[in-house]
Structure formats: C-alpha cells, structure tokens
Design a protein around this motif. Structure first.
Motif, PDB file in Angstrom:
ATOM      1  N   ARG A  55       4.790   0.900  19.328  1.00  0.00           N
ATOM      2  CA  ARG A  55       4.230   2.170  19.825  1.00  0.00           C
ATOM      3  C   ARG A  55       3.182   2.747  20.072  1.00  0.00           C
ATOM      4  NH1 ARG A  55      11.413   4.049  18.868  1.00  0.00           N
ATOM      5  NH2 ARG A  55      11.333   2.472  19.681  1.00  0.00           N
ATOM      6  N   VAL A  56       3.054   3.346  19.480  1.00  0.00           N
ATOM      7  CA  VAL A  56       1.595   4.293  18.814  1.00  0.00           C
ATOM      8  C   VAL A  56       0.733   3.854  18.698  1.00  0.00           C
ATOM      9  CG1 VAL A  56      -0.187   5.017  16.302  1.00  0.00           C
ATOM     10  CG2 VAL A  56       2.520   5.554  16.307  1.00  0.00           C
ATOM     11  N   LEU A  57       0.419   2.377  19.022  1.00  0.00           N
ATOM     12  CA  LEU A  57      -1.103   1.200  19.431  1.00  0.00           C
ATOM     13  C   LEU A  57      -0.686   1.525  20.952  1.00  0.00           C
ATOM     14  CD1 LEU A  57      -1.436  -1.315  17.055  1.00  0.00           C
ATOM     15  CD2 LEU A  57      -2.939   0.820  17.112  1.00  0.00           C
ATOM     16  N   ALA A  58       0.513   0.739  21.310  1.00  0.00           N
ATOM     17  CA  ALA A  58       1.201   1.347  22.993  1.00  0.00           C
ATOM     18  C   ALA A  58       0.578   2.465  23.857  1.00  0.00           C
ATOM     19  CB  ALA A  58       2.273   0.593  23.120  1.00  0.00           C
ATOM     20  N   ARG A  59       0.881   3.592  23.220  1.00  0.00           N
ATOM     21  CA  ARG A  59       0.463   5.309  23.548  1.00  0.00           C
ATOM     22  C   ARG A  59      -0.664   5.749  23.551  1.00  0.00           C
ATOM     23  NH1 ARG A  59       4.887   6.536  20.572  1.00  0.00           N
ATOM     24  NH2 ARG A  59       3.905   8.535  19.054  1.00  0.00           N
ATOM     25  N   GLY A  60      -1.409   4.727  22.629  1.00  0.00           N
ATOM     26  CA  GLY A  60      -2.977   5.503  21.526  1.00  0.00           C
ATOM     27  C   GLY A  60      -2.270   6.118  20.694  1.00  0.00           C
ATOM     28  N   THR A  61      -3.671   7.451  20.871  1.00  0.00           N
ATOM     29  CA  THR A  61      -3.256   8.298  19.113  1.00  0.00           C
ATOM     30  C   THR A  61      -2.566   9.693  19.514  1.00  0.00           C
ATOM     31  OG1 THR A  61      -5.709   9.600  19.980  1.00  0.00           O
ATOM     32  CG2 THR A  61      -5.533   7.957  18.108  1.00  0.00           C
ATOM     33  N   GLY A  62      -2.357  10.017  21.009  1.00  0.00           N
ATOM     34  CA  GLY A  62      -0.986  10.755  21.386  1.00  0.00           C
ATOM     35  C   GLY A  62      -1.097  11.592  20.165  1.00  0.00           C
ATOM     36  N   PRO A 118       0.967  -1.242   0.043  1.00  0.00           N
ATOM     37  CA  PRO A 118       0.078  -0.415   0.312  1.00  0.00           C
ATOM     38  C   PRO A 118       1.100   1.312   0.362  1.00  0.00           C
ATOM     39  CG  PRO A 118      -0.246  -1.726   1.906  1.00  0.00           C
ATOM     40  CD  PRO A 118       0.239  -2.356   1.072  1.00  0.00           C
ATOM     41  N   THR A 119       0.134   2.334  -0.824  1.00  0.00           N
ATOM     42  CA  THR A 119       1.647   3.377  -0.696  1.00  0.00           C
ATOM     43  C   THR A 119       0.509   4.300   0.410  1.00  0.00           C
ATOM     44  OG1 THR A 119      -0.220   4.783  -3.171  1.00  0.00           O
ATOM     45  CG2 THR A 119       2.089   3.081  -3.335  1.00  0.00           C
ATOM     46  N   ASP A 120      -1.256   4.684   0.619  1.00  0.00           N
ATOM     47  CA  ASP A 120      -1.367   5.261   1.473  1.00  0.00           C
ATOM     48  C   ASP A 120      -0.968   5.371   2.855  1.00  0.00           C
ATOM     49  OD1 ASP A 120      -4.026   4.165   2.754  1.00  0.00           O
ATOM     50  OD2 ASP A 120      -3.290   3.157   1.289  1.00  0.00           O
ATOM     51  N   PRO A 121      -0.994   6.582   3.767  1.00  0.00           N
ATOM     52  CA  PRO A 121      -0.503   6.477   5.569  1.00  0.00           C
ATOM     53  C   PRO A 121      -1.164   5.229   6.122  1.00  0.00           C
ATOM     54  CG  PRO A 121      -0.199   8.472   4.246  1.00  0.00           C
ATOM     55  CD  PRO A 121      -1.134   8.041   3.860  1.00  0.00           C
ATOM     56  N   VAL A 122      -2.340   4.640   5.729  1.00  0.00           N
ATOM     57  CA  VAL A 122      -3.263   4.325   6.628  1.00  0.00           C
ATOM     58  C   VAL A 122      -3.431   2.791   6.185  1.00  0.00           C
ATOM     59  CG1 VAL A 122      -5.534   3.092   6.532  1.00  0.00           C
ATOM     60  CG2 VAL A 122      -4.801   5.387   7.242  1.00  0.00           C
ATOM     61  N   GLN A 163     -11.659   0.208  12.844  1.00  0.00           N
ATOM     62  CA  GLN A 163     -12.397   1.188  13.888  1.00  0.00           C
ATOM     63  C   GLN A 163     -12.299   2.443  12.143  1.00  0.00           C
ATOM     64  OE1 GLN A 163      -8.981   2.934  15.933  1.00  0.00           O
ATOM     65  NE2 GLN A 163      -8.911   0.995  17.242  1.00  0.00           N
ATOM     66  N   PRO A 164     -13.206   3.400  13.039  1.00  0.00           N
ATOM     67  CA  PRO A 164     -13.750   4.106  11.821  1.00  0.00           C
ATOM     68  C   PRO A 164     -12.497   5.303  10.952  1.00  0.00           C
ATOM     69  CG  PRO A 164     -14.144   4.577  14.246  1.00  0.00           C
ATOM     70  CD  PRO A 164     -13.681   3.689  14.412  1.00  0.00           C
ATOM     71  N   ARG A 165     -12.904   5.297  10.202  1.00  0.00           N
ATOM     72  CA  ARG A 165     -11.752   5.444   8.678  1.00  0.00           C
ATOM     73  C   ARG A 165     -10.554   7.223   9.906  1.00  0.00           C
ATOM     74  NH1 ARG A 165      -8.285   4.275   5.166  1.00  0.00           N
ATOM     75  NH2 ARG A 165      -7.497   6.150   3.899  1.00  0.00           N
ATOM     76  N   LYS A 166     -11.516   7.486  10.225  1.00  0.00           N
ATOM     77  CA  LYS A 166     -10.819   9.135  11.246  1.00  0.00           C
ATOM     78  C   LYS A 166      -9.948   8.815  11.910  1.00  0.00           C
ATOM     79  CE  LYS A 166     -11.148  13.216  12.556  1.00  0.00           C
ATOM     80  NZ  LYS A 166      -9.985  14.224  11.228  1.00  0.00           N
ATOM     81  N   GLU A 167      -9.957   7.896  12.635  1.00  0.00           N
ATOM     82  CA  GLU A 167      -9.509   6.925  13.989  1.00  0.00           C
ATOM     83  C   GLU A 167      -7.632   6.548  13.203  1.00  0.00           C
ATOM     84  OE1 GLU A 167     -10.701   4.827  17.157  1.00  0.00           O
ATOM     85  OE2 GLU A 167     -12.917   6.299  16.970  1.00  0.00           O
ATOM     86  N   GLN A 168      -8.240   5.634  12.087  1.00  0.00           N
ATOM     87  CA  GLN A 168      -7.743   5.288  11.761  1.00  0.00           C
ATOM     88  C   GLN A 168      -6.410   6.136  11.107  1.00  0.00           C
ATOM     89  OE1 GLN A 168      -8.447   2.225   7.911  1.00  0.00           O
ATOM     90  NE2 GLN A 168      -9.725   1.466   9.356  1.00  0.00           N
ATOM     91  N   GLU A 169      -6.760   7.208  10.626  1.00  0.00           N
ATOM     92  CA  GLU A 169      -5.417   7.962  10.012  1.00  0.00           C
ATOM     93  C   GLU A 169      -4.729   9.081  11.044  1.00  0.00           C
ATOM     94  OE1 GLU A 169      -8.880  10.984   7.540  1.00  0.00           O
ATOM     95  OE2 GLU A 169      -9.120   8.881   5.937  1.00  0.00           O
TER      96      GLU A 169
END
Length: 71
Positions: A64-71, A2-6, A24-30
C-alpha cells in the motif's frame, strides 16, 4: 530478522521492490519505512490480518505504501 524500521520495511517487500527501494537514498527509505509503520498502526483491517499472519500484514502495508508513494 532486522529490528530497525528500514530493515523491517525492506524485509516486508517482495524481492523486486526490495531491490528498487534499497537503491534509493537512505532518507527516502526512512520516509517509506515511517509511512509503512503508520499504515500498520492505523489500519484496522491490517490488525485483523496481523492476528492471522503478521508477515502478510507487513507485506500488505508495504504494498500500500509503495502504491501511493511516501504520502
């Protein structure tokens, strides 16, 4: 690959987390993907790992991102 960030973020996750984040909703994925990209850009330890194994660096940043949430 995939080339898009999500899509890239989802590809870096282990299968269980990929399924959970994919539901999860697309907004949260982004938001998670943006945090993941910032982690990759700013962490010097990941730069070193990226030279050895880009996929391992992406997976570590995702963990790391999942461990701390959307930070």
């Amino acid at each position: 690959m995939p080339t898009d960030p999500v899509g890239r973020f989802l590809a870096a996750l282990d299968p269980d987390h990929r399924e959970a984040v994919g539901a999860q909703p697309r907004k949260e994925q982004e938001q998670l993907a943006a945090a993941w990209e910032r982690e990759l850009e700013t962490d010097d330890e990941l730069d070193t790992l990226d030279e050895l194994s880009p996929s391992a660096a992406e997976a570590e940043a995702a963990r790391r991102v999942l461990a701390r949430g959307t930070g």
